[in-house]
Design a protein around this motif. Structure first.
Motif, PDB file in Angstrom:
ATOM      1  N   ASN A  67      10.513 -36.837  79.348  1.00 46.71           N
ATOM      2  CA  ASN A  67      11.918 -36.603  79.378  1.00 46.71           C
ATOM      3  C   ASN A  67      12.347 -37.827  80.438  1.00 46.71           C
ATOM      4  O   ASN A  67      13.492 -38.419  80.005  1.00 46.71           O
ATOM      5  CB  ASN A  67      11.944 -35.190  80.138  1.00 46.71           C
ATOM      6  CG  ASN A  67      12.058 -34.233  79.304  1.00 46.71           C
ATOM      7  OD1 ASN A  67      12.148 -34.361  78.125  1.00 46.71           O
ATOM      8  ND2 ASN A  67      11.728 -32.863  79.814  1.00 46.71           N
ATOM      9  N   THR A  68      11.464 -38.150  81.358  1.00 43.93           N
ATOM     10  CA  THR A  68      12.278 -39.413  81.979  1.00 43.93           C
ATOM     11  C   THR A  68      12.246 -40.744  81.364  1.00 43.93           C
ATOM     12  O   THR A  68      12.976 -41.702  81.430  1.00 43.93           O
ATOM     13  CB  THR A  68      10.885 -39.558  83.119  1.00 43.93           C
ATOM     14  OG1 THR A  68      10.937 -38.447  83.838  1.00 43.93           O
ATOM     15  CG2 THR A  68      11.503 -40.601  84.345  1.00 43.93           C
ATOM     16  N   ILE A  69      11.080 -40.917  80.406  1.00 41.54           N
ATOM     17  CA  ILE A  69      11.276 -42.074  79.513  1.00 41.54           C
ATOM     18  C   ILE A  69      12.365 -41.817  78.564  1.00 41.54           C
ATOM     19  O   ILE A  69      13.146 -42.996  78.475  1.00 41.54           O
ATOM     20  CB  ILE A  69       9.951 -42.051  78.553  1.00 41.54           C
ATOM     21  CG1 ILE A  69       8.571 -42.389  79.205  1.00 41.54           C
ATOM     22  CG2 ILE A  69       9.966 -43.048  77.144  1.00 41.54           C
ATOM     23  CD1 ILE A  69       7.564 -42.295  78.747  1.00 41.54           C
ATOM     24  N   LYS A  70      12.652 -40.839  77.991  1.00 44.68           N
ATOM     25  CA  LYS A  70      13.874 -40.713  77.064  1.00 44.68           C
ATOM     26  C   LYS A  70      14.999 -40.978  77.944  1.00 44.68           C
ATOM     27  O   LYS A  70      16.086 -41.555  77.654  1.00 44.68           O
ATOM     28  CB  LYS A  70      13.982 -39.212  76.484  1.00 44.68           C
ATOM     29  CG  LYS A  70      12.902 -39.130  75.459  1.00 44.68           C
ATOM     30  CD  LYS A  70      13.006 -37.547  74.985  1.00 44.68           C
ATOM     31  CE  LYS A  70      11.864 -37.505  73.798  1.00 44.68           C
ATOM     32  NZ  LYS A  70      11.644 -35.907  73.289  1.00 44.68           N
ATOM     33  N   ARG A  71      15.382 -40.263  79.115  1.00 48.03           N
ATOM     34  CA  ARG A  71      16.536 -40.256  79.944  1.00 48.03           C
ATOM     35  C   ARG A  71      16.677 -41.886  80.312  1.00 48.03           C
ATOM     36  O   ARG A  71      17.815 -42.104  80.269  1.00 48.03           O
ATOM     37  CB  ARG A  71      16.086 -39.454  81.304  1.00 48.03           C
ATOM     38  CG  ARG A  71      17.598 -39.361  82.087  1.00 48.03           C
ATOM     39  CD  ARG A  71      17.387 -38.435  83.502  1.00 48.03           C
ATOM     40  NE  ARG A  71      16.441 -39.130  84.316  1.00 48.03           N
ATOM     41  CZ  ARG A  71      15.358 -38.459  84.679  1.00 48.03           C
ATOM     42  NH1 ARG A  71      14.692 -37.292  83.880  1.00 48.03           N
ATOM     43  NH2 ARG A  71      14.667 -38.930  85.475  1.00 48.03           N
ATOM     44  N   ASN A  72      15.740 -42.751  80.588  1.00 44.87           N
ATOM     45  CA  ASN A  72      15.703 -44.007  80.987  1.00 44.87           C
ATOM     46  C   ASN A  72      15.838 -44.976  79.792  1.00 44.87           C
ATOM     47  O   ASN A  72      15.918 -46.245  79.869  1.00 44.87           O
ATOM     48  CB  ASN A  72      14.477 -44.489  82.035  1.00 44.87           C
ATOM     49  CG  ASN A  72      14.730 -43.725  83.438  1.00 44.87           C
ATOM     50  OD1 ASN A  72      15.716 -44.103  83.964  1.00 44.87           O
ATOM     51  ND2 ASN A  72      13.582 -42.969  83.640  1.00 44.87           N
ATOM     52  N   LYS A  73      15.920 -44.376  78.507  1.00 42.70           N
ATOM     53  CA  LYS A  73      16.044 -44.941  77.322  1.00 42.70           C
ATOM     54  C   LYS A  73      15.054 -46.039  77.135  1.00 42.70           C
ATOM     55  O   LYS A  73      15.182 -47.194  76.686  1.00 42.70           O
ATOM     56  CB  LYS A  73      17.296 -45.783  77.325  1.00 42.70           C
ATOM     57  CG  LYS A  73      18.475 -44.611  77.118  1.00 42.70           C
ATOM     58  CD  LYS A  73      19.946 -45.191  77.035  1.00 42.70           C
ATOM     59  CE  LYS A  73      20.821 -43.969  76.951  1.00 42.70           C
ATOM     60  NZ  LYS A  73      22.196 -44.138  77.591  1.00 42.70           N
ATOM     61  N   LEU A  74      13.626 -45.780  77.498  1.00 40.33           N
ATOM     62  CA  LEU A  74      12.618 -46.631  77.244  1.00 40.33           C
ATOM     63  C   LEU A  74      11.989 -46.287  76.005  1.00 40.33           C
ATOM     64  O   LEU A  74      12.053 -45.155  75.522  1.00 40.33           O
ATOM     65  CB  LEU A  74      11.469 -46.247  78.516  1.00 40.33           C
ATOM     66  CG  LEU A  74      12.010 -46.615  79.952  1.00 40.33           C
ATOM     67  CD1 LEU A  74      11.011 -46.167  80.903  1.00 40.33           C
ATOM     68  CD2 LEU A  74      12.254 -48.077  80.029  1.00 40.33           C
ATOM     69  N   GLU A  75      11.260 -47.294  75.591  1.00 47.09           N
ATOM     70  CA  GLU A  75      10.579 -47.004  74.265  1.00 47.09           C
ATOM     71  C   GLU A  75       9.128 -46.905  74.448  1.00 47.09           C
ATOM     72  O   GLU A  75       8.363 -46.822  73.435  1.00 47.09           O
ATOM     73  CB  GLU A  75      10.930 -48.392  73.336  1.00 47.09           C
ATOM     74  CG  GLU A  75      12.295 -48.497  72.905  1.00 47.09           C
ATOM     75  CD  GLU A  75      12.516 -49.704  71.928  1.00 47.09           C
ATOM     76  OE1 GLU A  75      11.587 -50.523  71.795  1.00 47.09           O
ATOM     77  OE2 GLU A  75      13.372 -49.825  71.614  1.00 47.09           O
ATOM     78  N   HIS A  76       8.777 -46.348  75.463  1.00 51.16           N
ATOM     79  CA  HIS A  76       7.178 -46.267  75.802  1.00 51.16           C
ATOM     80  C   HIS A  76       6.976 -44.710  75.019  1.00 51.16           C
ATOM     81  O   HIS A  76       7.926 -43.929  74.695  1.00 51.16           O
ATOM     82  CB  HIS A  76       6.896 -46.149  77.083  1.00 51.16           C
ATOM     83  CG  HIS A  76       7.168 -47.239  77.881  1.00 51.16           C
ATOM     84  ND1 HIS A  76       7.361 -48.579  77.505  1.00 51.16           N
ATOM     85  CD2 HIS A  76       7.877 -47.368  79.244  1.00 51.16           C
ATOM     86  CE1 HIS A  76       7.717 -49.404  78.559  1.00 51.16           C
ATOM     87  NE2 HIS A  76       8.084 -48.779  79.489  1.00 51.16           N
ATOM     88  N   MET A  77       5.527 -44.518  75.021  1.00 47.19           N
ATOM     89  CA  MET A  77       4.988 -43.321  74.549  1.00 47.19           C
ATOM     90  C   MET A  77       4.188 -42.738  75.550  1.00 47.19           C
ATOM     91  O   MET A  77       3.336 -43.559  76.234  1.00 47.19           O
ATOM     92  CB  MET A  77       4.361 -43.528  73.197  1.00 47.19           C
ATOM     93  CG  MET A  77       5.454 -43.986  72.117  1.00 47.19           C
ATOM     94  SD  MET A  77       4.569 -44.292  70.497  1.00 47.19           S
ATOM     95  CE  MET A  77       3.805 -45.893  70.811  1.00 47.19           C
ATOM     96  N   VAL A  78       4.118 -41.389  75.578  1.00 47.08           N
ATOM     97  CA  VAL A  78       3.002 -40.705  76.430  1.00 47.08           C
ATOM     98  C   VAL A  78       1.826 -39.993  75.447  1.00 47.08           C
ATOM     99  O   VAL A  78       2.090 -39.382  74.407  1.00 47.08           O
ATOM    100  CB  VAL A  78       3.579 -39.631  77.272  1.00 47.08           C
ATOM    101  CG1 VAL A  78       2.532 -38.913  78.220  1.00 47.08           C
ATOM    102  CG2 VAL A  78       4.740 -40.260  77.942  1.00 47.08           C
ATOM    103  N   PHE A  79       0.732 -40.582  75.973  1.00 50.80           N
ATOM    104  CA  PHE A  79      -0.708 -39.800  75.228  1.00 50.80           C
ATOM    105  C   PHE A  79      -1.239 -39.056  76.063  1.00 50.80           C
ATOM    106  O   PHE A  79      -1.634 -39.500  77.428  1.00 50.80           O
ATOM    107  CB  PHE A  79      -1.320 -40.815  74.601  1.00 50.80           C
ATOM    108  CG  PHE A  79      -0.717 -41.379  73.359  1.00 50.80           C
ATOM    109  CD1 PHE A  79      -0.789 -40.956  71.917  1.00 50.80           C
ATOM    110  CD2 PHE A  79      -0.044 -42.389  73.527  1.00 50.80           C
ATOM    111  CE1 PHE A  79      -0.309 -41.514  70.941  1.00 50.80           C
ATOM    112  CE2 PHE A  79       0.763 -43.113  72.395  1.00 50.80           C
ATOM    113  CZ  PHE A  79       0.482 -42.571  71.067  1.00 50.80           C
ATOM    114  N   ALA A  80      -1.791 -37.744  76.030  1.00 50.05           N
ATOM    115  CA  ALA A  80      -2.712 -37.203  76.858  1.00 50.05           C
ATOM    116  C   ALA A  80      -4.136 -37.041  76.587  1.00 50.05           C
ATOM    117  O   ALA A  80      -4.427 -37.256  75.266  1.00 50.05           O
ATOM    118  CB  ALA A  80      -2.184 -35.660  76.649  1.00 50.05           C
ATOM    119  N   GLN A  81      -4.781 -37.134  77.431  1.00 47.39           N
ATOM    120  CA  GLN A  81      -6.572 -37.033  77.454  1.00 47.39           C
ATOM    121  C   GLN A  81      -6.915 -38.118  76.599  1.00 47.39           C
ATOM    122  O   GLN A  81      -7.844 -37.881  75.550  1.00 47.39           O
ATOM    123  CB  GLN A  81      -6.886 -35.371  76.979  1.00 47.39           C
ATOM    124  CG  GLN A  81      -6.339 -34.247  77.703  1.00 47.39           C
ATOM    125  CD  GLN A  81      -6.856 -34.580  79.118  1.00 47.39           C
ATOM    126  OE1 GLN A  81      -8.082 -34.698  79.380  1.00 47.39           O
ATOM    127  NE2 GLN A  81      -6.046 -33.975  80.082  1.00 47.39           N
TER     128      GLN A  81
END
Length: 170
Positions: A67-81
């Motif tokens: 949500n923070t990435i989307k709210r800040n309009k970043l193009e990053h992705m989050v991966f778990a584990q």
């Protein structure tokens, strides 16, 4: 002079020592899981069950990061584990072996897959066993690879996540 009987006893004792005392225990069949030709057979005979990828607190942090990435309009992705061996390499086989089996709770990558940061959630049960040493290995590997490393503790706020993400924005 020694009699034939003494020589016979000596030979029997020597053979006993050679064949029974110094004999290494036989390797158990199930330990041969490293051999790919045996893996299907072993898996077919094994029992499996689902395991959660993340606990409740980690799932909450995952959503916060996204949500923070989307709210800040970043193009990053989050991966778990993610295995550290997937995001960090080394020509030194021993050094690589030290990090390959370790997992990052979350990895933030660019839209092109370049790792930017590792987020480790340090929940209440985190500091058990050798967790401090494992974390030190992770931190050092990230530092040397140029990947930011953040430890998130219970009670973090949205602004804590914002601050971390601003530090890695490329």
């Amino acid at each position: 002079r020694k009699s034939i009987m003494e020589y016979a006893i000596f030979i029997v004792v020597a053979l006993f020592v050679i064949f029974f005392v110094n004999k290494k225990p036989a390797k158990k069949k199930y330990l041969n899981y490293i051999d790919p030709t045996n893996q299907l057979s072993i898996v077919a005979q094994g029992d499996f069950y689902k395991r959660k990828l993340m606990n409740k607190e980690e799932s909450y942090l995952y959503r916060k990061l996204e949500n923070t990435i989307k709210r800040n309009k970043l193009e990053h992705m989050v991966f778990a584990q993610v295995s550290f061996g997937e995001i960090i390499g080394s020509k030194d086989k021993a050094a690589y072996g030290c990090i390959n089996s370790k997992r990052a709770d979350f990895v933030i990558v660019t839209r092109y897959g370049d790792p930017l940061a590792v987020f480790e959630y340090q929940g209440g049960a985190h500091y058990q066993g050798n967790a401090i040493q494992r974390d030190a290995v992770k931190k050092e590997a990230c530092r040397k690879a140029g990947i930011a490393y953040f430890e998130i503790t219970p009670g973090y706020s949205d602004s804590d996540i914002d601050i971390c993400l601003k530090r890695i924005t490329v």
